[in-house]
Enzyme design. Structure first.
Site: not given
Ligand code: FPP
Length: 232
Positions: A12, A29, A123
């Site tokens: 955020d 972004h 991962l």
């Protein structure tokens, strides 16, 4: 240092970060993708098994059209641009969310990279895209109901069984949820999955979030005592 098995992040503050510099939200972004890379690198280096990132919520579809479009393009660019990183680092790539709202082109590329990395054992990087917690619970309930209809009877269902209908089926619940930018809410994220998750909030805006910030969150997690409603 002990690391959580599954870390999830509500990324955020991109808009505020951009605004502070007098730039468009998309600039924030874009900068946020660097933080995504930093967290993935840290996760690979420290043997974190699952890293999930809340990239776009069901509610985000209501943002201005150019921002939505820009975010979708950024997603496509990132998915394609990171193929080599996934290969080199043995990363399994997954996207979870409401596929019905994503473009054919984005879906085709997501599927290609998911297939390409399906056998990777390092991962698991999960991008939560067009995802919301309530959406997930409702789609799970619908699928359970249709299985019952197909079986012609009410099928047995317990909590583990219900988890299997969620979009996150097969992925362990998050141990640690991090939210950046000072907001202290769950914002319709993994509502079911975060039942016993430890929450960590930081004022750092997402584009500024780096490995040291992730490490601080993990250190804080390690100091906590998880009792799952029981007594020691
Ligand atoms: C929240 O900031 C962030 C988003 C809605 C998008 C997150 C997307 C990225 C970081 C892009 C890269 C992601 C991947 C997986 C490649 P906000 O816009 O709500 O910021 P604000 O609260 O300051 O307005």
């Amino acid at each position: 240092m002990e690391v959580p098995r599954h870390i999830t992040i509500i990324m955020d503050g991109n808009g505020r970060w951009a605004k502070k510099q007098g730039k468009m939200r998309l600039f924030g972004h874009n900068a946020g993708t660097e933080s995504v890379r930093a967290c993935c690198e840290y996760a690979v280096e420290h043997g974190i098994r699952y890293l999930s990132l809340f990239a776009f919520s069901e509610e985000n579809w209501d943002r201005p059209q150019d921002e939505v479009q820009g975010l979708m393009e950024l997603m496509l660019k990132s998915v394609l641009g990171e193929r080599e990183t996934f290969r080199k680092n043995n990363i399994r790539f997954r996207v979870i969310g409401d596929r019905s709202r994503l473009s054919e082109k984005l879906l085709a590329n997501i599927d290609m990279v998911q297939d390409e990395t399906a056998s990777h054992t390092g991962l698991t990087l999960i991008i939560m895209l067009s995802y919301s917690g309530k959406w997930d619970i409702v789609q799970a309930a619908r699928r359970y109901a249709s299985d019952c209809l197909a079986a012609g009877k009410q099928l047995p269902l317990d909590e583990t069984g219900f988890s299997g209908y969620l979009a996150t089926a097969g992925i362990p619940d998050p141990d640690l949820m991090i939210r950046t930018s000072g907001e202290q809410r769950i914002s319709n994220y993994m509502l079911w999955q975060c039942a016993y998750t430890e929450f960590y909030y930081t004022p750092v805006l997402w584009p500024d979030f780096r490995k040291t910030d992730l490490e601080q969150a993990i250190q804080s997690y390690n100091l906590r005592e998880r009792r799952y409603g029981k007594v020691e």
